[in-house]
Motif scaffolding. Structure first.
Motif, PDB file in Angstrom:
ATOM      1  N   ASN A   1      22.179  68.573 -14.909  1.00 25.98           N
ATOM      2  CA  ASN A   1      20.400  69.612 -15.263  1.00 25.98           C
ATOM      3  C   ASN A   1      21.404  70.979 -15.227  1.00 25.98           C
ATOM      4  O   ASN A   1      22.193  71.395 -14.335  1.00 25.98           O
TER       5      ASN A   1
ATOM      6  N   GLY B   1       8.224  73.754 -17.499  1.00 28.86           N
ATOM      7  CA  GLY B   1       9.334  73.938 -16.435  1.00 28.86           C
ATOM      8  C   GLY B   1      10.266  72.956 -15.852  1.00 28.86           C
ATOM      9  O   GLY B   1      11.268  72.896 -15.572  1.00 28.86           O
ATOM     10  N   GLN B   2       9.909  73.177 -14.789  1.00 29.52           N
ATOM     11  CA  GLN B   2       9.909  72.123 -13.534  1.00 29.52           C
ATOM     12  C   GLN B   2      10.075  70.755 -13.597  1.00 29.52           C
ATOM     13  O   GLN B   2       9.062  70.861 -14.262  1.00 29.52           O
ATOM     14  N   GLY B   3      10.542  70.414 -13.436  1.00 28.20           N
ATOM     15  CA  GLY B   3      11.257  69.285 -13.751  1.00 28.20           C
ATOM     16  C   GLY B   3      10.516  68.352 -12.960  1.00 28.20           C
ATOM     17  O   GLY B   3      10.696  67.742 -12.161  1.00 28.20           O
TER      18      GLY B   3
ATOM     19  N   LYS C   1      12.788  60.899  -9.743  1.00 29.69           N
ATOM     20  CA  LYS C   1      12.999  60.719 -11.502  1.00 29.69           C
ATOM     21  C   LYS C   1      13.151  59.362 -11.941  1.00 29.69           C
ATOM     22  O   LYS C   1      12.322  59.061 -12.844  1.00 29.69           O
TER      23      LYS C   1
ATOM     24  N   PHE D   1      12.140  77.299  -9.685  1.00 24.66           N
ATOM     25  CA  PHE D   1      11.477  76.063  -9.856  1.00 24.66           C
ATOM     26  C   PHE D   1      10.241  76.522  -9.430  1.00 24.66           C
ATOM     27  O   PHE D   1       9.030  76.648  -9.970  1.00 24.66           O
TER      28      PHE D   1
ATOM     29  N   ARG E   1      15.423  76.218 -21.101  1.00 20.36           N
ATOM     30  CA  ARG E   1      14.967  74.762 -20.852  1.00 20.36           C
ATOM     31  C   ARG E   1      13.400  74.737 -20.782  1.00 20.36           C
ATOM     32  O   ARG E   1      12.855  74.886 -20.236  1.00 20.36           O
TER      33      ARG E   1
ATOM     34  N   PHE F   1      15.477  66.695 -19.904  1.00 24.84           N
ATOM     35  CA  PHE F   1      15.811  68.374 -19.858  1.00 24.84           C
ATOM     36  C   PHE F   1      16.146  68.879 -21.598  1.00 24.84           C
ATOM     37  O   PHE F   1      17.418  68.103 -21.977  1.00 24.84           O
TER      38      PHE F   1
ATOM     39  N   TYR G   1      23.066  73.559 -10.360  1.00 27.52           N
ATOM     40  CA  TYR G   1      21.694  73.317  -9.728  1.00 27.52           C
ATOM     41  C   TYR G   1      21.125  74.156  -8.857  1.00 27.52           C
ATOM     42  O   TYR G   1      22.381  73.897  -7.670  1.00 27.52           O
TER      43      TYR G   1
ATOM     44  N   TYR H   1      19.978  61.999 -12.806  1.00 27.35           N
ATOM     45  CA  TYR H   1      19.593  61.548 -13.993  1.00 27.35           C
ATOM     46  C   TYR H   1      20.542  60.400 -14.597  1.00 27.35           C
ATOM     47  O   TYR H   1      20.202  59.819 -15.805  1.00 27.35           O
TER      48      TYR H   1
END
Ligand code: PMP
Ligand code: GLN
Length: 380
Positions: A168, A31-33, A230, A15, A360, A315, A120, A199
């Motif tokens: 994820n 990219g990074q969430g 989130k 990330f 992703r 994602f 993860y 999530y």
């Protein structure tokens, strides 16, 4: 002076790598969430108000009481179940801290921990730091758990199984009937379940969140972990929590008290206000992100990327095999450098990646950002 590395083969998290590269090349970062839009103005006002009002010293070690009560009420509201706010809820500095505390609380040197790949990226180093031995099992092609393999992998040394739903990076969901399979495997053992549910409020197509913690059978052996990053679009605030039975929570807090001790009080109180007074934002979250998923899917459906199913999280996995032959890391580097768009390669989340060409994208973005992404993708 020579320092002997505890992680000689560990690099920097993907990330960080991808976000740094995205900044360097001024690329659109899918990219990074993290969301690229602001959280609720109410939440920001409350953070300001609590800061001004003096919530600037240490919060209680287990979490600010109003936040623990608000989590208790949220759980009652969503899952019709009771949790004890004093003995079963601990507020942490993000889910990342909670995962570390849960693993550290139960894993002794030599213990085996079953992990499903793609996993993860903090799980494995956390297990290893505690002297545990990760037993990594690849999810099947549809990112479902191959329960037969799990059964074969359980040994007298298995201390813990880590599950993650919504998952994820795939967005796959655990199904209720899978809990029966899991129960048959663990009921006569002392295996603990760590359930990463960050999530849990981002679930699409009228599906529901399935958690072992909400199933009475697993209640005394599950750490369920979540993140307000989130839920309220504040990933940078790093406010998460863990719910677990009193005996598990007691062990969890023994670690938490010496990792961070507590999480910023002003942010905890602001989130408590949000949960108490703006709970509809949590209720509306799935619909909010489903619209973004649908838009993103619509925008790229005519490209050469093949969409994989996505039932939750923010994602979207895509197969790029029609576009390029290179590996996913190289493909993501090309995307950033040549097309100004960042995505995450998923092979890094495996011990033994399958032969797939999948990356992703994060669709937690303004519609405008997703449209810009489409333009970049159209040129591929
Ligand atoms: N678990 C999963 C599956 C995640 O995707 C993330 C990061 N977004 C985390 C844990 C960590 O959450 P936090 O940012 O609250 O530490
Ligand atoms: N969870 C986020 C993701 O999957 C990133 C979190 C982090 O950067 N540590 O993209």
């Amino acid at each position: 002076m020579k320092l002997q590395s505890k992680f000689p083969s560990l690099g920097t998290t993907i990330f960080s790598k991808i976000s740094t590269m995205a900044n360097q090349y001024n690329a659109l970062n899918l990219g990074q969430g993290f969301p690229d839009f602001s959280p609720s103005p109410y939440l920001l006002e409350k953070a300001h108000a609590h800061t001004q009002a003096g919530a600037n010293q240490y919060a209680p070690m287990s979490g600010a009481a109003p936040l623990r009560c608000a989590i208790q009420s949220l759980h009652r509201d969503f899952y019709q179940a009771e949790i004890d706010a004093d003995q079963e809820i601990t507020v942490t500095s993000g889910a990342t801290e909670a995962i570390f505390c849960a693993i550290s609380a139960v894993v002794h040197p030599g213990d085996e921990v079953i992990v499903f790949d793609p996993s993860y990226d903090s799980y494995i180093p956390n297990i290893e730091l505690n002297g545990g031995v990760p037993v990594r099992i690849n999810l099947n092609e549809d990112f479902e758990i191959p329960w037969g393999k799990v059964k074969e992998s359980i040994s007298a040394k298995t201390r813990c199984i880590i599950i993650n739903s919504p998952h994820n990076p795939s967005g796959a969901l655990l199904k209720t009937e899978e809990l029966d399979l899991l129960w048959d495997m663990v009921k006569d053992t002392n295996i603990v379940i760590i359930s990463d549910e960050v999530y849990q409020h981002l679930i699409f197509d009228n599906k529901t969140h399935v958690s072992p913690f909400n199933d009475e059978r697993f209640r005394d052996r599950t750490f369920a972990i979540s993140s307000f990053g989130k839920t309220f679009h504040v990933t940078g605030w790093k406010v998460g929590y863990c719910v677990a039975a009193p005996n598990l929570t007691q062990e969890f807090r023994k670690v938490h008290q010496y990792i961070t001790y507590c999480t910023p009080a002003n942010l905890q109180l602001a989130i408590a206000d949000m949960l108490d007074n703006k709970r509809d934002e949590v209720r509306g979250l799935s619909a909010f992100y489903q619209q973004k998923r649908d838009l993103f899917q619509d925008l790229i459906k005519d490209s050469k990327f093949k969409l994989l199913p996505c039932s939750g999280s923010y994602f979207q996995l895509v197969d790029y095999s029609e576009l390029d032959d290179c590996d996913d890391l190289e493909f993501c580097e090309k995307l950033i450098k040549e097309h100004g768009l960042a995505a995450i390669p998923i092979s890094v989340f495996y011990d033994t990646p399958p032969a797939q060409k999948v990356i992703r994208f994060c669709f937690a973005k303004e519609d405008e950002t997703l449209l810009q992404a489409k333009e970049k993708l159209a040129k591929l």
